[in-house]
Scaffold this motif. Structure first.
Motif, PDB file in Angstrom:
ATOM      1  N   TYR A 158     -21.062 -26.538  69.909  1.00  0.00           N
ATOM      2  CA  TYR A 158     -20.545 -25.325  70.536  1.00  0.00           C
ATOM      3  C   TYR A 158     -21.209 -24.075  69.974  1.00  0.00           C
ATOM      4  N   PHE A 159     -21.314 -23.988  68.653  1.00  0.00           N
ATOM      5  CA  PHE A 159     -21.837 -22.753  68.059  1.00  0.00           C
ATOM      6  C   PHE A 159     -23.356 -22.750  67.958  1.00  0.00           C
ATOM      7  N   ARG A 160     -23.970 -23.916  67.956  1.00  0.00           N
ATOM      8  CA  ARG A 160     -25.423 -24.032  67.902  1.00  0.00           C
ATOM      9  C   ARG A 160     -26.030 -23.308  66.710  1.00  0.00           C
ATOM     10  N   GLY A 161     -27.265 -22.835  66.927  1.00  0.00           N
ATOM     11  CA  GLY A 161     -27.923 -22.026  65.909  1.00  0.00           C
ATOM     12  C   GLY A 161     -28.159 -22.749  64.597  1.00  0.00           C
ATOM     13  N   ARG A 162     -28.092 -21.997  63.506  1.00  0.00           N
ATOM     14  CA  ARG A 162     -28.432 -22.534  62.200  1.00  0.00           C
ATOM     15  C   ARG A 162     -27.462 -23.632  61.743  1.00  0.00           C
ATOM     16  N   LEU A 163     -26.187 -23.388  62.022  1.00  0.00           N
ATOM     17  CA  LEU A 163     -25.154 -24.350  61.636  1.00  0.00           C
ATOM     18  C   LEU A 163     -25.449 -25.720  62.255  1.00  0.00           C
ATOM     19  N   ASP A 164     -25.796 -25.681  63.530  1.00  0.00           N
ATOM     20  CA  ASP A 164     -26.146 -26.894  64.258  1.00  0.00           C
ATOM     21  C   ASP A 164     -27.318 -27.590  63.572  1.00  0.00           C
TER      22      ASP A 164
ATOM     23  N   ALA B 162     -20.721 -27.096  77.100  1.00  0.00           N
ATOM     24  CA  ALA B 162     -20.630 -25.677  76.735  1.00  0.00           C
ATOM     25  C   ALA B 162     -21.526 -24.814  77.615  1.00  0.00           C
ATOM     26  N   GLU B 163     -22.457 -25.469  78.328  1.00  0.00           N
ATOM     27  CA  GLU B 163     -23.357 -24.751  79.217  1.00  0.00           C
ATOM     28  C   GLU B 163     -22.767 -24.553  80.606  1.00  0.00           C
ATOM     29  N   ALA B 164     -21.671 -25.252  80.885  1.00  0.00           N
ATOM     30  CA  ALA B 164     -21.133 -25.245  82.243  1.00  0.00           C
ATOM     31  C   ALA B 164     -20.622 -23.866  82.623  1.00  0.00           C
ATOM     32  N   ASP B 165     -20.629 -23.609  83.907  1.00  0.00           N
ATOM     33  CA  ASP B 165     -20.234 -22.280  84.378  1.00  0.00           C
ATOM     34  C   ASP B 165     -18.771 -21.973  84.099  1.00  0.00           C
ATOM     35  N   TYR B 166     -17.907 -23.010  84.046  1.00  0.00           N
ATOM     36  CA  TYR B 166     -16.508 -22.679  83.767  1.00  0.00           C
ATOM     37  C   TYR B 166     -16.328 -22.186  82.344  1.00  0.00           C
ATOM     38  N   VAL B 167     -17.189 -22.664  81.433  1.00  0.00           N
ATOM     39  CA  VAL B 167     -17.140 -22.149  80.068  1.00  0.00           C
ATOM     40  C   VAL B 167     -17.692 -20.716  80.048  1.00  0.00           C
ATOM     41  N   ARG B 168     -18.764 -20.495  80.796  1.00  0.00           N
ATOM     42  CA  ARG B 168     -19.322 -19.136  80.886  1.00  0.00           C
ATOM     43  C   ARG B 168     -18.278 -18.176  81.419  1.00  0.00           C
ATOM     44  N   PHE B 169     -17.556 -18.620  82.442  1.00  0.00           N
ATOM     45  CA  PHE B 169     -16.539 -17.739  83.018  1.00  0.00           C
ATOM     46  C   PHE B 169     -15.471 -17.413  81.979  1.00  0.00           C
ATOM     47  N   ALA B 170     -15.014 -18.460  81.278  1.00  0.00           N
ATOM     48  CA  ALA B 170     -13.967 -18.242  80.277  1.00  0.00           C
ATOM     49  C   ALA B 170     -14.451 -17.291  79.187  1.00  0.00           C
ATOM     50  N   LYS B 171     -15.715 -17.454  78.789  1.00  0.00           N
ATOM     51  CA  LYS B 171     -16.268 -16.531  77.797  1.00  0.00           C
ATOM     52  C   LYS B 171     -16.339 -15.119  78.363  1.00  0.00           C
ATOM     53  N   ALA B 172     -16.754 -15.034  79.627  1.00  0.00           N
ATOM     54  CA  ALA B 172     -16.940 -13.717  80.239  1.00  0.00           C
ATOM     55  C   ALA B 172     -15.637 -12.930  80.289  1.00  0.00           C
TER      56      ALA B 172
ATOM     57  N   SER C 247     -10.788 -16.844  73.908  1.00  0.00           N
ATOM     58  CA  SER C 247     -11.341 -17.097  72.572  1.00  0.00           C
ATOM     59  C   SER C 247     -12.056 -18.445  72.491  1.00  0.00           C
ATOM     60  N   ASP C 248     -12.979 -18.529  71.542  1.00  0.00           N
ATOM     61  CA  ASP C 248     -13.750 -19.764  71.366  1.00  0.00           C
ATOM     62  C   ASP C 248     -12.828 -20.954  71.112  1.00  0.00           C
ATOM     63  N   TRP C 249     -11.805 -20.718  70.305  1.00  0.00           N
ATOM     64  CA  TRP C 249     -10.871 -21.800  69.983  1.00  0.00           C
ATOM     65  C   TRP C 249     -10.209 -22.325  71.246  1.00  0.00           C
ATOM     66  N   GLN C 250      -9.757 -21.427  72.102  1.00  0.00           N
ATOM     67  CA  GLN C 250      -9.111 -21.865  73.347  1.00  0.00           C
ATOM     68  C   GLN C 250     -10.096 -22.549  74.283  1.00  0.00           C
ATOM     69  N   ILE C 251     -11.308 -22.043  74.310  1.00  0.00           N
ATOM     70  CA  ILE C 251     -12.311 -22.690  75.166  1.00  0.00           C
ATOM     71  C   ILE C 251     -12.560 -24.107  74.679  1.00  0.00           C
ATOM     72  N   MET C 252     -12.644 -24.259  73.357  1.00  0.00           N
ATOM     73  CA  MET C 252     -12.902 -25.603  72.813  1.00  0.00           C
ATOM     74  C   MET C 252     -11.738 -26.546  73.086  1.00  0.00           C
ATOM     75  N   THR C 253     -10.515 -26.059  72.899  1.00  0.00           N
ATOM     76  CA  THR C 253      -9.383 -26.969  73.055  1.00  0.00           C
ATOM     77  C   THR C 253      -8.997 -27.172  74.511  1.00  0.00           C
ATOM     78  N   ARG C 254      -9.057 -26.113  75.314  1.00  0.00           N
ATOM     79  CA  ARG C 254      -8.584 -26.239  76.690  1.00  0.00           C
ATOM     80  C   ARG C 254      -9.636 -26.744  77.650  1.00  0.00           C
ATOM     81  N   HIS C 255     -10.909 -26.460  77.358  1.00  0.00           N
ATOM     82  CA  HIS C 255     -11.945 -26.896  78.291  1.00  0.00           C
ATOM     83  C   HIS C 255     -12.748 -28.064  77.748  1.00  0.00           C
ATOM     84  N   ILE C 256     -13.406 -27.808  76.614  1.00  0.00           N
ATOM     85  CA  ILE C 256     -14.399 -28.789  76.170  1.00  0.00           C
ATOM     86  C   ILE C 256     -13.735 -30.056  75.658  1.00  0.00           C
TER      87      ILE C 256
END
Ligand SMILES: Nc1ncnc2c1ncn2[C@@H]1O[C@H](COP(=O)(O)OP(=O)(O)O)[C@@H](O)[C@H]1O
Ligand SMILES: [Mg+2]
Lengths: 247, 297
Positions: B100-106, B163-173, B177-186
């Motif tokens: 989900y967070f990607r980047g260096r941590l990933d 995490a690339e899906a448009d419904y996640v993009r919409f929720a982010k837009a 919150s990231d936590w809710q996106i992770m628990t409710r969507h992903i």
């Protein structure tokens, strides 16, 4: 209301050892006023969707600033629900596990609505986008492309946004359905007085809906003109783009 | 709860599920269910055939086969299940964060996984047994250590994709919150993937732990375990082949039930498939795990 200043964005090129970066957007300036519909037009790969994601605050620009009502869009709490979006790909724009009801409820919950009030609002929203109550329990795979986009529009306006980013929102629909959704958007824009950022490669659709269009080419703004003055564009690229439509 | 309804309509899945629940319950309540002490030796009753008192007969030391089978559920199924839950848990958290967070941590987390994965699972297990000694706990620790990076990698790949899906993009837009996106969507869309990989590796883990016990590296005598019962029966394979039957069938049936369930879960959890599904796949994957489990021994 929305003010984009000197925005630039580059992505790392694909490939394991590549250190090169591909400049997708460079030095973008524009502004969009309350209730205005600004079209962003350019061919595929010109960086329109990237610009859309930056405006939505999903990604950060490398340089420049994007201010929404004076605040940076990257602040999540500040913009909650005020900027909304409709995306192109109707196969992935609603969570496949969600019903229509759950999808719209997500937006309503964000603005603190619940219970009977939310349920009534949901019916109202569905009615507004031309769907009836029977759609509440349907899953996205049971809907046609046009119907999904209608649900997405309902979900987008549910938070009473000031601005909606429409990224190719009609491009994957069939001809006649495109027109219906365009009409719906136009009508909703008038009732709610929202501003649209209408991203498309279709000049005609933009001309129908927008007040102004901004032509983007290879990550740069080529020209911005009012729709009435589309015929008088100056730049060579804009003329070429326009010429293809006129022929 | 549509998926529950789907699952209820699948007879094979329901049968497998009921079977596994019953087995697990039998393992938990073993002291109440088992007719005799699984370790009690009766030399006078060696190789006694099935009787009312000993429904499955007695083994080479005159111990009650049924009681040993029931007590054997604990290491063979329950402890394996616990190890699986733990490794899926660790792998799931790492996979979610990395995907989900990607980047260096990933990058850091995935290099760590790569290091762990660069040792073949069996080598890792044998090394840990070599260092820490023979025993069930050590095998379970080795299982967790060698499986979580694998789960982390698989889960990360699916989380990354969702995490690339448009419904996640919409929720982010709109500012969810990231936590809710992770628990409710992903978490929701990734659950079928996780359930399938977890349940399909349960089958092979059951086989592996039986395999290690068969080799004498797992649980120690006189404790009962299915693989060990097989190993003990092996010595009298030609004179008393029926002694292999009970533990052998127990392993085969349990692994089959797990695999059928894994497959049914996949179809039941897919909202698009609804109630129409094909079955033949289940058999193929059951055979698959069986073969890979065996070749591993
Ligand atoms: N996440 C990303 N990583 C790397 N490159 C990207 C990413 N998103 C977009 N690009 C690149 O940016 C360019 C513009 O893409 P996009 O904004 O989608 O254009 P448009 O929407 O106008 O078709 C493309 O060349 C694409 O390869
Ligand atoms: Mg695009």
């Amino acid at each position: 209301m929305l003010k984009v200043e000197g925005v630039a964005k580059a992505y790392k090129k694909a490939g394991l050892f590549s250190r090169e970066r591909e400049q997708v957007l460079a030095d973008i300036h524009f502004a969009c006023d309350y209730g205005e519909c600004l079209g962003i037009i350019g061919e595929s790969g010109s960086g329109k969707s990237t610009l859309g994601r930056l405006v939505l605050g999903i990604e950060q620009p490398d340089r420049g600033s994007i201010l929404f009502e004076g605040e940076s869009v990257t602040k999540r709490r500040g913009r909650a629900g005020k900027i909304s979006a409709v995306f192109q790909d109707y196969t992935s724009s609603i969570n496949p596990f969600y019903t229509v009801e759950a999808a719209i409820m997500e937006s309503l919950r964000l603005i603190g609505m619940g219970g009977q009030e939310a349920s009534d609002k949901l019916d109202f929203l569905l009615d507004q986008v031309g769907l009836d109550r029977s759609y509440r329990q349907k899953h996205p795979h049971e809907l046609s492309g046009g119907e999904v986009q209608r649900v997405c529009i309902a979900r987008a306006v549910a938070t009473n946004p000031t601005c909606i980013v429409l990224d190719e929102a009609i491009s994957s629909l069939d001809g006649s359905v495109q027109m219906q959704v365009l009409q719906l958007l136009k009508q909703l824009g008038q009732t709610y007085r929202m501003s649209y950022l209408f991203i498309t490669h279709d000049l005609q659709a933009a001309a129908y809906l927008c007040d102004r269009v901004m032509i983007v080419h290879r990550g740069r703004v080529v020209e911005t003109v009012a729709v009435e003055q589309l015929k008088d564009v100056q730049s060579a690229y804009a003329r070429k783009l326009l010429g293809m439509v006129m022929l | 709860m549509k998926w529950l309804k789907n699952a209820l309509h699948d007879k094979v899945a329901m049968a497998s599920f009921t079977f596994l629940v019953l087995i697990a319950a039998a393992g938990i309540f073993a002291p109440f269910l088992a007719p005799h002490d699984p370790k009690a030796v009766h030399m006078d009753m060696r190789f006694a055939p099935a009787s009312w008192e000993y429904p499955l007969g007695n083994d080479q030391l005159g111990r009650c086969v049924l009681s040993r089978l029931i007590y054997g559920i604990r290491p063979s199924l329950l402890w394996v299940l616990a190890a699986l839950v733990l490794s899926v848990g660790i792998g799931g958290i790492v996979g979610f964060v990395a995907g989900y967070f990607r980047g260096r941590l990933d990058a850091v987390l995935m290099r760590l996984c790569d290091v762990m994965l660069s040792f073949p699972g069996y080598v890792m297990t044998l090394a840990i047994i070599g260092i820490m000694g023979v025993g069930l706990e050590n095998i379970l620790i080795a299982f967790v250590l060698s499986k979580w990076p694998w789960f982390a990698r698989v889960i990360r790949t699916s989380v990354r994709q969702y995490a690339e899906a448009d419904y996640v993009r919409f929720a982010k837009a709109i500012g969810i919150s990231d936590w809710q996106i992770m628990t409710r969507h992903i978490a929701l869309v990734a659950t079928p993937d996780i359930a399938v990989i977890a349940s399909s590796s349960l089958g092979s883990m059951i086989l592996q732990i039986s395999g290690f016990s068969f080799l004498g590296l797992g649980i120690q005598a006189p404790n009962a375990e299915w693989g060990m019962m097989l190993s003990e029966a092996r010595e009298v394979m030609f004179s008393r082949p029926e002694l292999m039957l009970a533990p052998g069938l127990a392993i085969v049936l349990t692994v089959c039930a797990v695999n059928f369930l894994a497959d049914a879960l996949q179809t039941a959890l897919d909202p698009k498939l609804g109630r129409s599904r094909q079955k033949p796949q289940a058999l193929v994957s059951a055979l698959d795990t069986g073969i890979s489990g065996k070749s591993g021994r």
